[in-house]
Design a protein around this motif. Structure first.
Motif, PDB file in Angstrom:
ATOM      1  N   THR A   5       5.479   6.414  10.135  1.00 36.16           N
ATOM      2  CA  THR A   5       5.386   7.820  10.530  1.00 36.16           C
ATOM      3  C   THR A   5       6.688   8.549  10.213  1.00 36.16           C
ATOM      4  O   THR A   5       6.679   9.650   9.660  1.00 36.16           O
ATOM      5  N   ASN A   6       7.821   7.931  10.543  1.00 37.50           N
ATOM      6  CA  ASN A   6       9.112   8.528  10.200  1.00 37.50           C
ATOM      7  C   ASN A   6       9.232   8.746   8.692  1.00 37.50           C
ATOM      8  O   ASN A   6       9.741   9.778   8.246  1.00 37.50           O
ATOM      9  N   ALA A   7       8.766   7.776   7.918  1.00 37.80           N
ATOM     10  CA  ALA A   7       8.902   7.850   6.458  1.00 37.80           C
ATOM     11  C   ALA A   7       8.197   9.075   5.888  1.00 37.80           C
ATOM     12  O   ALA A   7       8.767   9.785   5.060  1.00 37.80           O
ATOM     13  N   VAL A   8       6.970   9.342   6.342  1.00 33.07           N
ATOM     14  CA  VAL A   8       6.216  10.463   5.760  1.00 33.07           C
ATOM     15  C   VAL A   8       6.486  11.789   6.462  1.00 33.07           C
ATOM     16  O   VAL A   8       6.167  12.842   5.921  1.00 33.07           O
ATOM     17  N   ARG A   9       7.071  11.753   7.639  1.00 33.90           N
ATOM     18  CA  ARG A   9       7.434  13.007   8.316  1.00 33.90           C
ATOM     19  C   ARG A   9       8.827  13.478   7.950  1.00 33.90           C
ATOM     20  O   ARG A   9       9.094  14.669   7.873  1.00 33.90           O
ATOM     21  N   ALA A  15       4.910   7.331   0.819  1.00 35.90           N
ATOM     22  CA  ALA A  15       5.759   6.179   1.118  1.00 35.90           C
ATOM     23  C   ALA A  15       4.986   4.921   0.768  1.00 35.90           C
ATOM     24  O   ALA A  15       3.795   4.975   0.443  1.00 35.90           O
ATOM     25  N   GLU A  16       5.660   3.793   0.848  1.00 38.09           N
ATOM     26  CA  GLU A  16       5.036   2.519   0.516  1.00 38.09           C
ATOM     27  C   GLU A  16       5.370   1.476   1.578  1.00 38.09           C
ATOM     28  O   GLU A  16       6.513   1.400   2.048  1.00 38.09           O
ATOM     29  N   LEU A  17       4.373   0.688   1.933  1.00 37.59           N
ATOM     30  CA  LEU A  17       4.535  -0.421   2.864  1.00 37.59           C
ATOM     31  C   LEU A  17       4.298  -1.710   2.098  1.00 37.59           C
ATOM     32  O   LEU A  17       3.298  -1.844   1.394  1.00 37.59           O
ATOM     33  N   MET A  20       0.847  -1.194   0.000  1.00 37.40           N
ATOM     34  CA  MET A  20       0.000   0.000   0.000  1.00 37.40           C
ATOM     35  C   MET A  20       0.878   1.237   0.000  1.00 37.40           C
ATOM     36  O   MET A  20       1.914   1.272   0.644  1.00 37.40           O
ATOM     37  N   ARG A  21       0.460   2.232  -0.781  1.00 35.85           N
ATOM     38  CA  ARG A  21       1.095   3.545  -0.743  1.00 35.85           C
ATOM     39  C   ARG A  21       0.323   4.374   0.269  1.00 35.85           C
ATOM     40  O   ARG A  21      -0.880   4.190   0.430  1.00 35.85           O
ATOM     41  N   PHE A  22       1.020   5.308   0.933  1.00 37.34           N
ATOM     42  CA  PHE A  22       0.341   6.096   1.955  1.00 37.34           C
ATOM     43  C   PHE A  22       0.995   7.457   2.137  1.00 37.34           C
ATOM     44  O   PHE A  22       2.125   7.686   1.717  1.00 37.34           O
ATOM     45  N   THR A  23       0.236   8.334   2.769  1.00 36.97           N
ATOM     46  CA  THR A  23       0.688   9.665   3.172  1.00 36.97           C
ATOM     47  C   THR A  23       0.485   9.758   4.680  1.00 36.97           C
ATOM     48  O   THR A  23      -0.070   8.841   5.308  1.00 36.97           O
ATOM     49  N   ALA A  24       0.859  10.881   5.268  1.00 38.64           N
ATOM     50  CA  ALA A  24       0.680  11.063   6.712  1.00 38.64           C
ATOM     51  C   ALA A  24      -0.792  10.934   7.108  1.00 38.64           C
ATOM     52  O   ALA A  24      -1.106  10.371   8.160  1.00 38.64           O
ATOM     53  N   GLU A  25      -1.672  11.450   6.265  1.00 39.35           N
ATOM     54  CA  GLU A  25      -3.106  11.377   6.582  1.00 39.35           C
ATOM     55  C   GLU A  25      -3.634   9.946   6.574  1.00 39.35           C
ATOM     56  O   GLU A  25      -4.686   9.670   7.130  1.00 39.35           O
ATOM     57  N   GLN A  26      -2.916   9.044   5.942  1.00 40.39           N
ATOM     58  CA  GLN A  26      -3.363   7.655   5.829  1.00 40.39           C
ATOM     59  C   GLN A  26      -2.711   6.714   6.844  1.00 40.39           C
ATOM     60  O   GLN A  26      -2.856   5.499   6.737  1.00 40.39           O
TER      61      GLN A  26
END
Length: 128
Positions: A44-48, A54-56, A4-10
């Motif tokens: 959280t570190n990845a998007v901050r 980022a992707e998980l 999954m791709r994600f942002t801080a809001e996700q």
């Protein structure tokens, strides 16, 4: 492998995704919450600190659950980041240390293509 791709809001979705996969991968109930915490800290570190997106990726390998978080940011980590706990007055900087307390292995690769943090949760490891 699930991704999954994600942002801080996700980040709430990252936690739900991790929990659902942990259950599918038959992680013991006592470790599911710990895995969710470790993945959430690194995500959280990845998007901050890394990049807005980022992707998980998660999968099983030889009985272990592997979670890799990839962002497009680069940095020069100190020797074995997260090897010691942050000072009590710290308001941040605990993510990698927390992940190291939970996971049987934490590996960090960084370069021109970004940063990848690989978390491994082994069913035979002893956790603190």
């Amino acid at each position: 492998m699930s991704e999954m791709r994600f942002t801080a809001e996700q980040l709430p979705s990252v936690r739900r995704f991790t929990e659902a996969l942990a259950r599918r991968y038959k992680v013991s109930e006592g470790l599911i919450g710990d895995l969710v915490i470790a993945v959430n800290e690194i995500a959280t570190n990845a998007v901050r600190h890394g990049s807005p997106h980022a992707e998980l990726s998660m999968w099983t390998e030889d009985g272990s659950v592997i979670a890799e978080i990839h962002d497009s940011g680069t940095w020069t980590p100190a020797d074995a980041p997260g090897g010691t706990p942050p000072p009590p007055e710290a308001e941040g900087g605990m993510g990698i240390w927390v992940a190291r307390q939970i996971c049987s292995a934490v590996n960090i690769r960084t370069g021109i293509n970004g940063t990848v943090v690989r978390l491994e949760l082994s069913p035979t490891a002893r956790y603190i």
